[in-house]
Structure formats: C-alpha cells, structure tokens
Design a protein around this motif. Sequence first.
Motif, short mmCIF file in Angstrom:
data_model
loop_
_atom_site.label_atom_id
_atom_site.label_comp_id
_atom_site.label_asym_id
_atom_site.label_seq_id
_atom_site.Cartn_x
_atom_site.Cartn_y
_atom_site.Cartn_z
N PHE A 618 -25.45 -18.61 9.92
CA PHE A 618 -24.06 -17.68 10.65
C PHE A 618 -23.59 -16.50 9.59
N HIS A 619 -23.46 -15.42 9.84
CA HIS A 619 -24.39 -13.44 9.75
C HIS A 619 -22.66 -13.17 10.12
N GLU A 620 -22.46 -12.94 8.75
CA GLU A 620 -21.60 -11.19 8.82
C GLU A 620 -21.89 -10.06 9.62
N GLY A 621 -20.64 -9.40 10.72
CA GLY A 621 -21.36 -8.27 11.14
C GLY A 621 -21.66 -8.77 12.94
N ILE A 622 -22.70 -8.73 13.74
CA ILE A 622 -22.20 -8.53 14.65
C ILE A 622 -23.23 -10.08 15.44
N ILE A 623 -22.64 -10.58 16.05
CA ILE A 623 -23.55 -11.49 16.97
C ILE A 623 -23.88 -11.52 17.91
N ILE A 624 -24.53 -11.46 18.63
CA ILE A 624 -25.58 -12.18 20.02
C ILE A 624 -26.12 -13.44 19.90
N THR A 625 -24.84 -14.37 20.88
CA THR A 625 -25.07 -15.74 20.82
C THR A 625 -24.85 -15.83 22.57
N SER A 626 -25.16 -17.09 22.74
CA SER A 626 -24.44 -17.85 24.11
C SER A 626 -22.98 -18.40 23.93
N ALA A 627 -22.40 -18.90 25.20
CA ALA A 627 -21.35 -19.33 25.15
C ALA A 627 -21.48 -20.56 24.43
N PRO A 628 -22.40 -22.01 24.74
CA PRO A 628 -22.28 -23.00 24.70
C PRO A 628 -22.62 -23.20 22.76
N MET A 629 -23.43 -22.23 22.26
CA MET A 629 -23.55 -21.59 20.61
C MET A 629 -22.72 -21.22 20.27
N SER A 630 -21.41 -20.60 20.84
CA SER A 630 -20.25 -19.86 19.53
C SER A 630 -19.16 -21.15 20.01
N LYS A 631 -19.19 -22.43 20.25
CA LYS A 631 -18.08 -23.29 20.57
C LYS A 631 -18.26 -23.30 18.52
N GLY A 632 -16.74 -23.22 18.60
CA GLY A 632 -16.46 -23.50 16.92
C GLY A 632 -16.73 -22.41 16.37
N LEU A 633 -16.83 -21.19 16.89
CA LEU A 633 -17.19 -19.58 15.96
C LEU A 633 -15.11 -19.41 15.80
N GLU A 634 -15.45 -17.32 15.24
CA GLU A 634 -14.22 -17.11 15.58
C GLU A 634 -14.77 -15.88 15.26
N PHE A 635 -13.96 -15.04 16.27
CA PHE A 635 -14.76 -13.14 16.31
C PHE A 635 -14.01 -12.31 15.74
N ASP A 636 -13.13 -11.60 14.81
CA ASP A 636 -12.27 -10.47 15.16
C ASP A 636 -12.10 -9.74 16.42
N GLN A 637 -13.20 -9.18 16.95
CA GLN A 637 -13.65 -8.77 17.91
C GLN A 637 -14.88 -9.55 18.97
N VAL A 638 -14.51 -9.51 20.36
CA VAL A 638 -15.61 -10.16 21.09
C VAL A 638 -15.93 -9.60 22.75
N ILE A 639 -16.27 -9.66 22.57
CA ILE A 639 -17.21 -8.17 24.50
C ILE A 639 -17.95 -9.44 24.89
N VAL A 640 -17.45 -9.73 26.48
CA VAL A 640 -18.40 -10.62 27.26
C VAL A 640 -19.22 -10.20 28.50
#
Length: 685
Positions: A618-640
Amino acid sequence: MVFNKTEEEERQYLGVVLSKLRKKLFDLEDRISSSHSDVLEAKKFIWENKLDQAEQAFNREHVSLKIDFGEKEMAQRSKVQKLLNSPYFGRVDFVEKGQTEIENIYIGIHSFVEENNLNHLIYDWRAPVSSVFYDFGMGKADYSTPVGKVEGEVHLKRQYSIKAGVMEYMVESSLNINDDILLKELSGTSDEKMKNIVTSIQKEQNAVIRNETSKEVIIQGVAGSGKTSVALHRIAFLLYRFKDTLTSKNILIISPNKVFSNYISNVLPELGEENIREVHIEELAHKQLSGMGKIQSFHQQITDLMDAGDQDFIDRIKYKASIDFLHELDGFINYMDAEYFSPEDVTIDSVFISKEDLVRTYHTYERMPIQQRLEKVASIAGNRDRKGRKVSPATSRKIKSAIKSMFKYQDLLSLYKDFYHYIGKPHLFKYKSGKIMEYADVFPLMYLKSYFNGLESYDYVKHLLVDEMQDYTPMQYVVLSKLFRSKKTILGDRNQSVNPYSSTSIAEMKKVFPTAETVELLKSYRSTIEITNFAQQLNDNNKLIPIERHGEEPQILNCKSRTSEFEEIRKLMIDFLQSDHNSLGIICKTQTQASEMYQAVNRVSQDIVLLSFDSEEFHEGIIITSAPMSKGLEFDQVIVPFVDAASYHTDLDKSLLYIACTRAMHKLNLTYADTLTPFFKNTQK
C-alpha cells in the motif's frame, strides 16, 4: 489531596517520568553494548581454544543465553523509546473497595516500572486495571483479573495528548473517552494506516478486545466502525494476557489480499508485538488441492460476474453458498460411506481375507477418511498369511491395491462430480474455459476431501483471525473449522459484500458456530456525517450510528463526455495535491476501468500508483484501484468515476458503489457522463 492537581503539576510530573525513562534507556543501551561485547568475547574464546565436547556445549549454551538476554533488552529498549515520545495518554484515580488509599494509575502503550523500588509509573493499556479507563466514568467501577473481580470507585479521570515528550493539552473527563479528543483523533489524516487506537478505544470496542473466554467471537461492524483495528488490538491483548502460552507464531490472519496485509502491517509492531503471518484463503486451497488443476480465484469470480451477467453462473454460486447445499453434501458423504465400499473375499498369494473381516475392520475405523481407512483395513486384515507369517512387501502392495479398488471411486474429483448426479443436478458442476474449476466448487471439494483423503490441519495455530467474513460461505467456514481447531475472531460487514450472491449473514454463521459470541459495532468513526448519510442512499442501515463529525457535502459531478470526465478528475487531483490531505483513492468499479483511468491521469503526478490484485504494498498519495480491491482501506479523499447507469445498475454494482463511497474519511466526489446511475436521486452539480 489530589496528586498532580493542576496542569502545571502534571507537566512537571511528565518531566520527572521522562527523566526516568531517559535513564532507563541509557542503562539499556549500556547493557546491550556489554551483552554484545560478551557474545563476541565468548565466540572468540570458543574459536581460539581447543575445548572438549562438553566444554564446547557449555560455552555455546552460554553464548545462546547472552544472545537471548540481549534480544530481550533490545525489545525493552524499543518500548522505552516509544514511551519517550508519549509516555501515557490517560489517568484514573481508583480506590479499591474496603481501602482508603488512592491509586494514581497512568496508562500508556507499554508499562514502566522503576527497578529500584518497583514503583509502577505507567500501566500497559492491556493491564486489567486499565479497562476502568475505557469502561467507566466517575463513580463506581470494577475490573476483572485472573483471580476475580475488583470493585471500587473512580475519583478522577484525565486524558492527555503528549507528542515528542511535550504535553499539548490535558482534559478532565467524567465520561468514558472525551468526545473532543475522539473527534480530534478522527479528524486527522489517514497516513497512520489502521492507527493505534489505544487512546480512544470505546466501551463496546474494549469488550471485544478483552474477551478472553469465547472460543469464537463474531464481529459485525458497520463501515468505518474500526472492526479490523479492534480485532488487531484484540490479538495484541491476548498476546499480553497469555504471554506464557501464546506467541505471534501461534496466530494466523486470513486477509483479503496482500495489499491489505501490508496496509495493516504496522499496527501490531506499534503495539509492541511482532508481526503475524497472514495468508489469503486461496493459498490454503492451493495447498490442500495441489495437483487438482487450475482454480478460479475469488477476484476472478467477481470480475466474471461484473463482465458476463450469466444467470446460470449466478445460480451455481448462490446454490453452493447455501446451508442446504452443505446439508446435501453431508447426505451424500453418509451415502458414499455406506454404499460405495463393495467388499468381497480376497485371495492373493498365500493370503485369504474374508468379506466379513473387511466389513468389520472398515466400520471399526469409520472416523478415518476413506483412503486412510482402506489402507488401515489392508494393513490389519492382510498383514499375515494363512500360516501366520508376515506377508512380503510385494504381497502387501497387491492386497492394498485390491482393497482400494473395492471402493467405487479412486480419485476425489470423480467422486465430487458423482455427487451432482446423486442429487440429480449434474448441470451445477461446470468448468470455466481452459479447464478451470469455478471458485464456488473449490471449498466443497476441500470439504469432500476431508472425508475422502483427509485435510492437513494447522495444529500450531492457536488463534485464527478471519477478516471480511461476509465474503465467505458456510461451506468455507466449515472447512476452516476442520483446518483450524483453534479459537477464532471473525469480523466483517454484511453490507460490504463484493458478491451478494454468496454473502453470509450472522444468522447463517451461527448455524456453523452455534456457541459463538456475536457482537455488533454500530458506530461509524471513519467518515464525516455528510459522507455517511450520502452512502446510506445505497444501503440504508438504520442501525448505523454516525459520529457527529462534519465536513463537505459529497458532490456528484455531471460531465459532458468521457473525455471531459477525465479532465474533471485531473482537476480534482490537482486540488488534492494542493490540500492538507495525504491520501486520495480513485476507486473504479472494475480493474479494467482502473487501468483506463491510470492511463488517462498518470501524468498529473509522479506519485500515482495503480493497485491490482497482484500488488503487494500500500502506498500513500494517489491510489487508483477497483472497488473490490479497496475493501478495508481508507483515504482522506475519494473520487468515484463512471457512476453512470451503464456501469452501476445491478445489486452487485450497488454493493461495490457503497464500498467505494465508504472509503472516504473527509471528502467524496463522484463523476459521470451520459446518464447517472439510478441509485442516486439527484446530482449536486
């Protein structure tokens, strides 16, 4: 009289504690250095002198003890270094029932006791008395110890924020955890990953963490309830409580993917515990079904569901995720055991075995898996010839082969296929193209293997932690129970299933674990109340209790075309880079969409990472991923992105969209072109 009555007195006392911690650190450094020198000298002595075998053994043991001593001192040094940054975060003044003396209990991440007078300056947050800090306000209180309950009264309660050895503020708290401090903790950025939550554990979370008696604890936690962090703190508590019988080597975590494993990897070391081994459930399947051919992964199953929309495929998944399916397979196993062994008299070389002897021996060992039982029958019934002589290895092999052939099937896969004929539903077993077994068949096959060949159990595991429980079927839980006979902590959220066709509820899990203690964590701490209320449009959970932390209203941005949508997202990314936020998640529905997004926006910054199921960190900064992959993660800001009607229209899509939106802590933006998904009633822009 109150000890350290004023804030100034508390600051002076903090200085005294820090001074003693620094002295302790100096002493530890000195002892570690001395221990290191002793080890080098001892090794040099062994190398330079001709020692007999007994002397060598004695000196090696001496070196080993020195190394062990040094490692313990280094571990203690690490704890003292952490305490120097923030010695304690809470204080409880407690008077035990029947006593008059007030105990001033300062609570920190580790304990600290003065060696010269055994004065307990800081209590570990996991110590029995520390539970008073989390569970009670002023007045009557109690806590449990290994020898019984201690009752008494709380006279004073304080909370502190200490960073880099400096007290930022002190708060008198008559309640459990002061809301102002809790909100301050929650308003921070996400760069601490899962976070050390010891300073703000809530009463209901504390009950889960300190449960040391239940064989299975099932935690149903709403999005943002901190359930994974609570479970990890529970592991830290159990390692502290049972330090003589439980080590990190005895614990295993089943996590959804390698990125999530990396994401949570700093929590236990931060609490002074070693990292714990984590596996994906498919790793267990590959080990048990080695040689059975290619197996579809869970993530590939989700991808196929999103891409194909094959109703027959959905029906197969739903059926194999049901309790009824488990009962039907049990019925087949009983039938197989009774009917598929057809013994007859055996005459090989000078050995005769009667049919009756075979039947009797076969049923004597009915608790053993079929293949092992047949070998046992052969070894017992055919180990002597008619004259009582032990048979030769060649004859023994012939006997074993003859007896095994009396069972209807010789291989597991043929037996599994026969099950579907037995229930009159052969169409429910189907390979994917390329002779790949569907994921829905993997664990039923393992379950059958437990009765036919036997499974390799993990006896070294004394506690199993299973995350994302909603994505496992009853069949998978039964298989896990066969592999792991240990205590278990199982957690998840039914409302965050990435596959609603195989999702498991607590009611269904209770059928597998009837004695389990079930706990619901209903308070959501992750997102602002505006984001939480927005996500409730997708999944209206009337039990969810949002914490009153406010922020911007989520925005749904209407774009004229896919090109303009990419341009809007690039603008949002630039705004993020100029903000105080540390993490941005751009969460697409599929990995294909995520790859497309990455290609379109990756020039905005050098620190953009595309996360896929093959990723490991996992990396800080800008992450691009899929919804299934994002389970359990959290971000200050999210773009869907791509929240149009074409992308999001099924029950599965709705569940994935809910997961994506609930990853946001402070800010949420959604974008679309063409027609907005029907899951939202109106747009904001």
